[in-house]
Write a protein that holds these residues in place. Structure first.
Motif, PDB file in Angstrom:
ATOM      1  N   GLU A 277       6.389   6.493  15.113  1.00 13.20           N
ATOM      2  CA  GLU A 277       5.171   5.810  15.772  1.00 13.20           C
ATOM      3  C   GLU A 277       4.054   6.593  15.546  1.00 13.20           C
ATOM      4  OE1 GLU A 277       4.051   2.461  18.840  1.00 13.20           O
ATOM      5  OE2 GLU A 277       6.050   3.581  19.408  1.00 13.20           O
ATOM      6  N   GLU A 278       3.882   7.702  16.024  1.00 12.75           N
ATOM      7  CA  GLU A 278       2.721   8.603  15.945  1.00 12.75           C
ATOM      8  C   GLU A 278       2.126   8.533  14.445  1.00 12.75           C
ATOM      9  OE1 GLU A 278       2.986  12.206  17.984  1.00 12.75           O
ATOM     10  OE2 GLU A 278       3.412  11.264  19.929  1.00 12.75           O
ATOM     11  N   SER A 279       3.008   8.777  13.616  1.00  9.91           N
ATOM     12  CA  SER A 279       2.591   9.010  12.090  1.00  9.91           C
ATOM     13  C   SER A 279       1.897   7.614  11.591  1.00  9.91           C
ATOM     14  CB  SER A 279       3.847   9.271  11.291  1.00  9.91           C
ATOM     15  OG  SER A 279       4.784   8.278  11.370  1.00  9.91           O
ATOM     16  N   LEU A 280       2.579   6.367  11.991  1.00  6.76           N
ATOM     17  CA  LEU A 280       2.011   5.122  11.696  1.00  6.76           C
ATOM     18  C   LEU A 280       0.695   5.119  12.336  1.00  6.76           C
ATOM     19  CD1 LEU A 280       5.282   3.100  12.264  1.00  6.76           C
ATOM     20  CD2 LEU A 280       4.165   3.571   9.867  1.00  6.76           C
TER      21      LEU A 280
ATOM     22  N   ASP B 112       0.761  -1.145  -0.038  1.00  5.56           N
ATOM     23  CA  ASP B 112       0.096  -0.051   0.010  1.00  5.56           C
ATOM     24  C   ASP B 112       0.946   1.078  -0.035  1.00  5.56           C
ATOM     25  OD1 ASP B 112      -1.634   2.076   0.401  1.00  5.56           O
ATOM     26  OD2 ASP B 112      -2.743   1.213   2.340  1.00  5.56           O
ATOM     27  N   TYR B 113       0.898   2.017  -1.113  1.00  7.05           N
ATOM     28  CA  TYR B 113       1.826   3.129  -1.305  1.00  7.05           C
ATOM     29  C   TYR B 113       1.063   4.502  -1.089  1.00  7.05           C
ATOM     30  CZ  TYR B 113       5.174   0.232  -3.758  1.00  7.05           C
ATOM     31  OH  TYR B 113       6.033  -1.173  -4.128  1.00  7.05           O
ATOM     32  N   SER B 114       0.096   4.225  -0.484  1.00  7.56           N
ATOM     33  CA  SER B 114      -1.144   5.456  -0.349  1.00  7.56           C
ATOM     34  C   SER B 114      -0.534   6.597   0.235  1.00  7.56           C
ATOM     35  CB  SER B 114      -2.584   5.028  -0.121  1.00  7.56           C
ATOM     36  OG  SER B 114      -2.299   4.546   1.182  1.00  7.56           O
ATOM     37  N   LEU B 115      -0.013   6.511   1.451  1.00  6.53           N
ATOM     38  CA  LEU B 115       0.532   7.577   2.311  1.00  6.53           C
ATOM     39  C   LEU B 115       2.098   7.046   2.362  1.00  6.53           C
ATOM     40  CD1 LEU B 115       0.479  10.189   3.406  1.00  6.53           C
ATOM     41  CD2 LEU B 115      -0.721   9.362   5.517  1.00  6.53           C
ATOM     42  N   TYR B 116       2.868   7.720   1.770  1.00  5.81           N
ATOM     43  CA  TYR B 116       4.490   7.219   1.963  1.00  5.81           C
ATOM     44  C   TYR B 116       4.897   8.257   2.550  1.00  5.81           C
ATOM     45  CZ  TYR B 116       8.950   5.463  -0.182  1.00  5.81           C
ATOM     46  OH  TYR B 116      10.187   5.041  -0.750  1.00  5.81           O
TER      47      TYR B 116
ATOM     48  N   LYS C  97       5.830  -3.307  14.053  1.00  3.53           N
ATOM     49  CA  LYS C  97       4.638  -3.290  14.903  1.00  3.53           C
ATOM     50  C   LYS C  97       3.533  -3.068  14.191  1.00  3.53           C
ATOM     51  CE  LYS C  97       3.364  -0.981  19.211  1.00  3.53           C
ATOM     52  NZ  LYS C  97       3.966   0.164  20.339  1.00  3.53           N
ATOM     53  N   TYR C  98       3.533  -2.391  13.075  1.00  5.42           N
ATOM     54  CA  TYR C  98       2.305  -2.000  12.421  1.00  5.42           C
ATOM     55  C   TYR C  98       2.182  -2.584  11.148  1.00  5.42           C
ATOM     56  CZ  TYR C  98       1.910   1.436  16.203  1.00  5.42           C
ATOM     57  OH  TYR C  98       1.919   2.223  17.524  1.00  5.42           O
ATOM     58  N   ASN C  99       2.975  -3.481  10.917  1.00  3.08           N
ATOM     59  CA  ASN C  99       3.088  -4.237   9.757  1.00  3.08           C
ATOM     60  C   ASN C  99       3.316  -3.451   8.157  1.00  3.08           C
ATOM     61  OD1 ASN C  99       3.164  -6.818   8.114  1.00  3.08           O
ATOM     62  ND2 ASN C  99       0.798  -6.462   7.805  1.00  3.08           N
TER      63      ASN C  99
ATOM     64  N   VAL D 207       0.176   6.449   8.087  1.00  3.30           N
ATOM     65  CA  VAL D 207       1.127   6.015   7.165  1.00  3.30           C
ATOM     66  C   VAL D 207       1.201   4.568   6.576  1.00  3.30           C
ATOM     67  CG1 VAL D 207       3.797   5.955   6.987  1.00  3.30           C
ATOM     68  CG2 VAL D 207       2.552   8.074   7.930  1.00  3.30           C
ATOM     69  N   THR D 208       1.208   4.225   5.476  1.00  2.00           N
ATOM     70  CA  THR D 208       1.267   2.682   4.892  1.00  2.00           C
ATOM     71  C   THR D 208       2.440   2.548   4.489  1.00  2.00           C
ATOM     72  OG1 THR D 208       0.864   3.625   2.658  1.00  2.00           O
ATOM     73  CG2 THR D 208      -1.107   3.299   4.050  1.00  2.00           C
ATOM     74  N   ILE D 209       3.676   3.120   4.137  1.00  2.00           N
ATOM     75  CA  ILE D 209       5.134   2.789   3.972  1.00  2.00           C
ATOM     76  C   ILE D 209       5.983   3.874   4.467  1.00  2.00           C
ATOM     77  CG2 ILE D 209       4.730   3.751   1.520  1.00  2.00           C
ATOM     78  CD1 ILE D 209       6.601   1.392   0.847  1.00  2.00           C
ATOM     79  N   VAL D 210       7.354   3.595   4.811  1.00  2.00           N
ATOM     80  CA  VAL D 210       8.147   4.596   5.384  1.00  2.00           C
ATOM     81  C   VAL D 210       9.495   4.505   4.727  1.00  2.00           C
ATOM     82  CG1 VAL D 210       9.483   5.184   7.477  1.00  2.00           C
ATOM     83  CG2 VAL D 210       7.062   4.567   7.646  1.00  2.00           C
ATOM     84  N   GLN D 211       9.965   5.523   4.027  1.00  2.00           N
ATOM     85  CA  GLN D 211      11.216   5.612   3.881  1.00  2.00           C
ATOM     86  C   GLN D 211      12.238   6.564   4.598  1.00  2.00           C
ATOM     87  OE1 GLN D 211      13.981   7.873   0.158  1.00  2.00           O
ATOM     88  NE2 GLN D 211      11.893   6.940  -0.283  1.00  2.00           N
ATOM     89  N   ILE D 212      13.496   5.683   5.032  1.00  2.00           N
ATOM     90  CA  ILE D 212      14.388   6.258   5.936  1.00  2.00           C
ATOM     91  C   ILE D 212      15.320   7.014   5.196  1.00  2.00           C
ATOM     92  CG2 ILE D 212      16.172   6.124   8.001  1.00  2.00           C
ATOM     93  CD1 ILE D 212      13.194   5.357   8.687  1.00  2.00           C
ATOM     94  N   ARG D 213      15.579   8.422   5.155  1.00  2.17           N
ATOM     95  CA  ARG D 213      16.497   9.374   4.491  1.00  2.17           C
ATOM     96  C   ARG D 213      17.284   9.917   5.385  1.00  2.17           C
ATOM     97  NH1 ARG D 213      14.107  12.990  -0.087  1.00  2.17           N
ATOM     98  NH2 ARG D 213      13.677  14.307   1.615  1.00  2.17           N
TER      99      ARG D 213
END
Length: 526
Positions: free
Chosen positions: A29-32, A6-10, A64-66, A36-42
């Motif tokens: 964690e609060e954003s998840l 699910d790329y909807s809220l990246y 924790k939020y899959n 938020v459906t996917i996270v990129q660490i930059r």
């Protein structure tokens, strides 16, 4: 084969943007929790050890939020923390090398700024592309030109027939996310799979609510997405369209809605008087400083570039943006857009900044706006007989711009991208006075304002985006103006162009429902 993601809220992280005293992991964690459906660490400046530590702790939270965790650029870090995948830019490690190094099934995304980038990404077999920058952004320096909302559609076209997903990135936030989703669409209707957000979430003191707000907009849009350009979809008849137009006409008389007009100074007075004659209330304000306040008053906005200068352009940019946020219809009259590159650039900037509800113009103006050379223009006038196939032209332009398009001429054609309506009213005297086209724009905007005073069930429809409600408004505004011209000449009070204009205003002021019904010539083409 594209993974089920699910790329909807990246979310793209950026610790430098965190509010003072806001913990990065707490914010993540609060954003998840907010959706938020996917996270990129930059992490562009962190040393490798620090990057690995941040990524590892972030992955625990994401697991924790899959939610999948993507690492920007660094394959070594992704391998170290068992991340879901890697996102690379055009100057980073080649995709084929990335895919060889990562475990089978890993997600691979790549940044794309132009069509060549997209074609290469398809050949490389990536899982998704990040298209951008869509808007100007302060979170990273831009090394490539802005794609713009409308430019995204061209890149999406190339993805037809593939399973590659597309995410827009660059300056996306709550104030422009709906414009991004709605405007970023290919000719065939291919839309974005998601939007990447940075500062609107990371910089928030309440990232959970910030993410929830964005997620809500995305889901609401996707719930409407299958409805297409014509959001109502009711089969049209000439009598049915006329009945709707008459309903709006009556609403204007009884509610006197506000019509905010940033218009051609040559005809500002005539435009205001035409608006008053219809029963609406005009305000001719141009300063960007008052656009937010004016947007809070129900009604509609008309933007006419006839006497465009930099100061008024700033007002136009601000007015349309605030009108979108306030769910007010926006009518655009690209007067003389083909006359200069300055006007062409201005129209591109306006249409990339806010979503227009109706575009009204003559053949030369709409040809220049669409990029076709089929019809030439001379100043604000068209040259020649117009389009060989005006019906297909207005339908295609309406689909491309995701709005209602009104092509004015001897016969007027109006389309929402689904239906096309031909209007056969008017009088040759209209072509002999200055600003008749601008006054038509005022009438259309007045009908848009009247339409918003009527009850509607759907929130997105009330935003004035492309739908039959705006189609009715465009048809109604053009029809009553043209019928009034016929009635004015038939009254016997017109001796030439000098007496025609006041007679036209009088005819519009006294125009009755019976006169409209008796004279209106509305024909459904498709």
């Amino acid at each position: 084969m594209s993974k089920k993601v699910d790329y909807s809220l990246y979310l793209v992280t950026c610790r430098e943007l965190l509010p003072p005293d806001k913990d990065y992991y707490e914010s993540l964690e609060e954003s998840l929790q907010g959706g938020v459906t996917i996270v990129q660490i930059r992490e562009k400046t962190a040393e490798t050890r620090e990057f690995v530590e941040i990524a590892a702790k972030s992955k625990v939270i994401c697991d924790k939020y899959n939610v999948p965790l993507i690492i920007n650029d660094r394959i070594d870090v992704a391998l170290a923390v068992h991340a879901s995948g890697v996102h690379v830019g055009q100057t980073d490690m080649p995709v084929d090398v990335v895919k060889r190094l990562l475990p089978v099934g890993s997600i691979v995304g790549v940044s794309c700024n132009n069509l060549d980038h997209v074609k290469t990404a398809i050949d490389d077999g990536v899982d998704y592309i990040g298209i951008g920058s869509v808007w100007a952004t302060k979170t990273k320096s831009l090394t490539s030109p802005l794609v713009g909302v409308r430019g995204v559609g061209v890149l999406l076209d190339a993805l037809e027939g593939t399973e590659i997903k597309a995410v827009a990135i660059g300056g996306i936030k709550s104030t422009n996310i709906l414009r991004t989703l709605y405007g970023a669409v290919s000719q065939s209707g291919h839309t974005l799979d998601g939007v990447a957000v940075v500062s609107d979430i990371v910089s928030s003191n309440d990232p959970q609510n910030a993410a929830a707000n964005l997620s809500g907009i995305i889901h609401k849009f996707k719930a409407q997405e299958h409805l297409g350009p014509a959001m109502i979809g009711t089969p049209l008849t000439g009598k049915g369209v006329l009945r709707q137009a008459l309903q709006i006409f009556d609403a204007i008389k009884t509610t006197s809605p506000l019509v905010h007009q940033i218009t051609n100074t040559v005809v500002s007075t005539q435009s205001a008087n035409i608006t008053l004659a219809l029963g609406a209330s005009p305000i001719m304000a141009t300063s960007a400083k008052e656009m937010q306040d004016l947007s809070k008053i129900p009604g509609a906005l008309l933007v006419n570039i006839g006497t465009l200068v930099d100061d008024t352009k700033e007002g136009m940019l601000a007015s349309g943006l605030y009108a979108n946020l306030a769910r007010k219809p926006v009518v655009l009259d690209p007067v003389g857009v083909g006359a200069s590159q300055y006007r062409k650039d201005a129209i591109k900037e306006l249409l990339d900044t806010w979503q227009v509800s109706i575009i009204k113009g003559n053949a030369g103006e709409l040809a220049a706006l669409s990029g076709t050379s089929e019809v030439e223009s001379k100043g604000v006038d068209s040259v020649g007989d117009g389009f060989k196939d005006p019906i297909s032209f207005v339908k295609n332009l309406a689909r491309k711009e995701r709005c209602v398009v009104a092509l004015t001429g001897k016969v007027d054609y109006v389309s929402d991208g689904n239906s096309v309506i031909a209007l056969h009213n008017g009088h040759e005297m209209l072509g002999r006075i200055t600003g008749s086209g601008c006054m038509v724009g005022s009438c259309i905007a007045s009908f848009c304002a009247g339409q918003t005073s009527l009850p509607h069930d759907d929130e997105i429809i009330t935003r004035g985006f492309a739908n039959q409600y705006m189609l009715y408004a465009a048809v109604g505004g053009i029809t009553v103006f043209n019928v009034a011209a016929e009635v004015a000449v038939a009254s016997g009070n017109v001796r030439g162009t000098g007496t025609f204009l006041p007679a036209l205003i009088d005819a519009l002021y006294h125009l009755s429902l019976d006169e409209i019904v008796l004279n209106a010539d509305i024909r459904i083409c498709t």
